[in-house]
Design a protein around this motif. Structure first.
Motif, mmCIF file in Angstrom:
data_model
loop_
_atom_site.group_PDB
_atom_site.id
_atom_site.type_symbol
_atom_site.label_atom_id
_atom_site.label_comp_id
_atom_site.label_asym_id
_atom_site.label_seq_id
_atom_site.Cartn_x
_atom_site.Cartn_y
_atom_site.Cartn_z
ATOM 1 N N PRO A 115 0.814 -1.313 0.004
ATOM 2 C CA PRO A 115 0.036 -0.030 0.053
ATOM 3 C C PRO A 115 0.735 1.240 0.140
ATOM 4 C CG PRO A 115 -1.029 -1.544 1.480
ATOM 5 C CD PRO A 115 0.288 -2.090 0.896
ATOM 6 N N LYS A 116 1.794 1.424 0.628
ATOM 7 C CA LYS A 116 2.717 2.590 0.688
ATOM 8 C C LYS A 116 3.337 2.964 -0.531
ATOM 9 C CE LYS A 116 7.026 -0.108 2.077
ATOM 10 N NZ LYS A 116 8.039 -0.324 3.114
ATOM 11 N N LEU A 117 3.574 1.609 -1.392
ATOM 12 C CA LEU A 117 4.015 2.041 -2.803
ATOM 13 C C LEU A 117 2.996 2.442 -3.677
ATOM 14 C CD1 LEU A 117 6.390 -0.887 -3.267
ATOM 15 C CD2 LEU A 117 6.874 1.411 -2.080
ATOM 16 N N LYS A 118 1.830 1.835 -3.521
ATOM 17 C CA LYS A 118 0.639 2.064 -4.213
ATOM 18 C C LYS A 118 0.305 3.587 -4.261
ATOM 19 C CE LYS A 118 -1.724 -2.363 -4.272
ATOM 20 N NZ LYS A 118 -2.911 -3.099 -4.020
ATOM 21 N N VAL A 119 0.264 4.233 -3.025
ATOM 22 C CA VAL A 119 -0.380 5.476 -2.900
ATOM 23 C C VAL A 119 0.816 6.459 -3.435
ATOM 24 C CG1 VAL A 119 -1.597 4.743 -0.786
ATOM 25 C CG2 VAL A 119 0.558 5.329 -0.416
ATOM 26 N N LEU A 120 2.098 6.092 -3.197
ATOM 27 C CA LEU A 120 3.136 7.011 -3.751
ATOM 28 C C LEU A 120 3.138 7.122 -5.214
ATOM 29 C CD1 LEU A 120 5.184 9.126 -3.166
ATOM 30 C CD2 LEU A 120 7.051 7.057 -2.970
ATOM 31 N N ILE A 121 2.927 5.966 -5.806
ATOM 32 C CA ILE A 121 2.798 6.006 -7.355
ATOM 33 C C ILE A 121 1.772 6.791 -7.772
ATOM 34 C CG2 ILE A 121 2.304 4.431 -9.367
ATOM 35 C CD1 ILE A 121 3.985 2.202 -7.827
ATOM 36 N N ALA A 122 0.101 6.448 -7.123
ATOM 37 C CA ALA A 122 -0.755 7.215 -7.544
ATOM 38 C C ALA A 122 -0.789 8.684 -7.407
ATOM 39 C CB ALA A 122 -2.008 6.469 -6.884
ATOM 40 N N PHE A 123 0.020 9.164 -6.148
ATOM 41 C CA PHE A 123 0.139 10.504 -5.839
ATOM 42 C C PHE A 123 1.019 11.145 -6.783
ATOM 43 C CE2 PHE A 123 2.520 13.795 -3.798
ATOM 44 C CZ PHE A 123 1.438 14.440 -3.261
ATOM 45 N N ALA A 155 0.223 15.091 -13.282
ATOM 46 C CA ALA A 155 -0.868 15.326 -14.261
ATOM 47 C C ALA A 155 -1.651 16.651 -14.112
ATOM 48 C CB ALA A 155 -1.888 14.151 -14.317
ATOM 49 N N ARG A 156 -1.667 17.247 -12.822
ATOM 50 C CA ARG A 156 -2.356 18.573 -12.510
ATOM 51 C C ARG A 156 -1.475 19.438 -13.044
ATOM 52 N NH1 ARG A 156 -5.072 17.406 -6.492
ATOM 53 N NH2 ARG A 156 -6.705 15.946 -7.393
ATOM 54 N N GLU A 157 0.049 19.430 -13.037
ATOM 55 C CA GLU A 157 0.841 20.730 -13.261
ATOM 56 C C GLU A 157 0.177 21.189 -14.600
ATOM 57 O OE1 GLU A 157 3.263 21.480 -11.863
ATOM 58 O OE2 GLU A 157 4.103 20.131 -10.698
ATOM 59 N N PRO A 158 0.255 22.571 -14.567
ATOM 60 C CA PRO A 158 -0.018 23.314 -15.775
ATOM 61 C C PRO A 158 0.609 22.845 -17.058
ATOM 62 C CG PRO A 158 0.543 24.939 -13.722
ATOM 63 C CD PRO A 158 1.049 23.600 -13.298
ATOM 64 N N ARG A 159 1.870 22.453 -17.052
ATOM 65 C CA ARG A 159 2.711 21.969 -18.248
ATOM 66 C C ARG A 159 4.126 21.844 -17.762
ATOM 67 N NH1 ARG A 159 4.982 24.671 -22.435
ATOM 68 N NH2 ARG A 159 4.038 26.719 -22.127
ATOM 69 N N LEU A 160 4.490 20.627 -17.770
ATOM 70 C CA LEU A 160 5.720 20.267 -17.493
ATOM 71 C C LEU A 160 6.621 19.990 -18.971
ATOM 72 C CD1 LEU A 160 5.242 17.822 -14.481
ATOM 73 C CD2 LEU A 160 6.877 19.855 -14.393
ATOM 74 N N THR A 161 6.033 19.952 -20.000
ATOM 75 C CA THR A 161 6.839 19.691 -21.310
ATOM 76 C C THR A 161 6.423 20.942 -22.081
ATOM 77 O OG1 THR A 161 4.628 18.773 -22.155
ATOM 78 C CG2 THR A 161 6.387 17.266 -21.090
#
Length: 318
Positions: free
Chosen positions: A288-296, A302-308
């Motif tokens: 679970p600790k890995l699942k939540v960090l990956i998902a986070f 994905a929410r970043e305005p633009r990283l590329t």
């Protein structure tokens, strides 16, 4: 006694402890969902394997022999340990907790991952994170790393993962530098400029560009090189020259107008461009600790305005 026989007798040991607990083959069989005869045979197999009588049987009750008392104590420890393991499985499944060791390239860790860690730690108070900033390709098993972010085309053999974000590079300079030295309109004009490059290998000073299917390669020079993107950004901000930077390093300075993109209609190609993947050893049961960090991380990036980068027009970089 062979390992295979040990494993086969573990069930008999569990049956033996249940017989002692209930004081009856019939009651033990009922609780185990078996039959009295099968339960009796299981205890007999254990006695045969150990070469000793464990139970003294009478018509009215069962009594442990002297050796049976010693064996029962050890079997009871085994059963209790197994019960503890099963009880702990609910804890692992229900709530993320424990330490996550995350290996990240230096620049990606500093500018992309680290800014999100305070929110992650606040959201999951029982999960600790240890970030290792290292551009070397560390072995996840040998180095005891749980997750690794690597710039690669796809997960290497024997690894699982998910893509996080593209890593694009660009050329930047301050308006002041360009006013004083001119703005190059073609990659070949970079030969007349002070260029700030990585400097880890001779090839780092040979910059490559693509436009409309055509490639151009230019050998650049400059008085300053640095293998850290934050240092190169600072050098650019101090008007030393035209620097090569990952977009995620330059984006805030671009948005503030402190620097501008150079040759915006050309795609700047480096060995360090590509897709950033979040990798981990293959497993059917991801903790679970890995699942939540990956998902986070996937959610936050994905929410970043633009990283590329966008290459259509210079204005798109603002």
């Amino acid at each position: 006694m062979s390992t295979n026989l040990n494993a086969m007798l573990m069930e008999e040991m569990a049956v033996f402890t249940k017989v002692v607990e209930t004081g009856s083959f019939s009651e033990a069989a009922r609780q185990l969902g078996s039959t009295p005869s099968a339960t009796s045979r299981a205890v007999a197999r254990l006695e045969k394997a150990l070469g000793t009588r464990l139970l003294q049987r009478t018509t009215r009750k069962l009594r442990l022999s002297e050796s049976g008392q010693e064996v029962h104590a050890m079997c009871l420890d085994m059963v209790q340990a197994a019960q503890a393991v099963l009880a702990s499985s609910g804890r692992f499944d229900d709530e993320p907790r424990g330490l996550v060791r995350l290996s990240v390239p230096k620049a990606v860790g500093r500018f992309v991952i680290h800014p999100h860690m305070p929110d992650f730690l606040a959201r999951y108070p029982k999960v600790d994170v240890q970030i290792r900033l290292d551009d070397r390709q560390l072995d996840l098993i040998d180095e005891q790393i749980d997750l690794a972010i690597r710039i690669t085309d796809q997960p290497p053999p024997g690894m699982m993962g998910r893509p996080l974000l593209p890593i694009d590079h660009m050329l930047c300079a301050t308006p002041r530098y360009l006013e004083e030295h001119g703005t190059p309109q073609h990659p070949h004009e970079l030969k007349d400029h002070s260029c700030i490059y990585l400097g880890e290998s001779p090839g780092d000073a040979r910059w490559k560009f693509m436009r409309e299917g055509k490639s151009v390669s230019v050998q650049v020079r400059g008085r300053y090189a640095a293998n850290h993107t934050g240092v190169r950004l600072d050098a650019v901000l101090n008007h030393i020259g035209i620097g090569s930077l990952p977009y995620f390093t330059a984006r805030h300075a671009l948005a503030q107008g402190l620097i501008v993109q150079v040759l915006p209609d050309w795609v700047f190609k480096t060995h360090y461009s590509g897709q950033a993947w979040l990798l981990y050893p293959p497993t059917r049961h991801l903790e679970p600790k890995l699942k939540v960090l990956i998902a986070f991380l996937a959610e936050q990036l994905a929410r970043e305005p633009r990283l590329t980068m966008l290459y259509e027009t210079p204005e798109a970089e603002g």
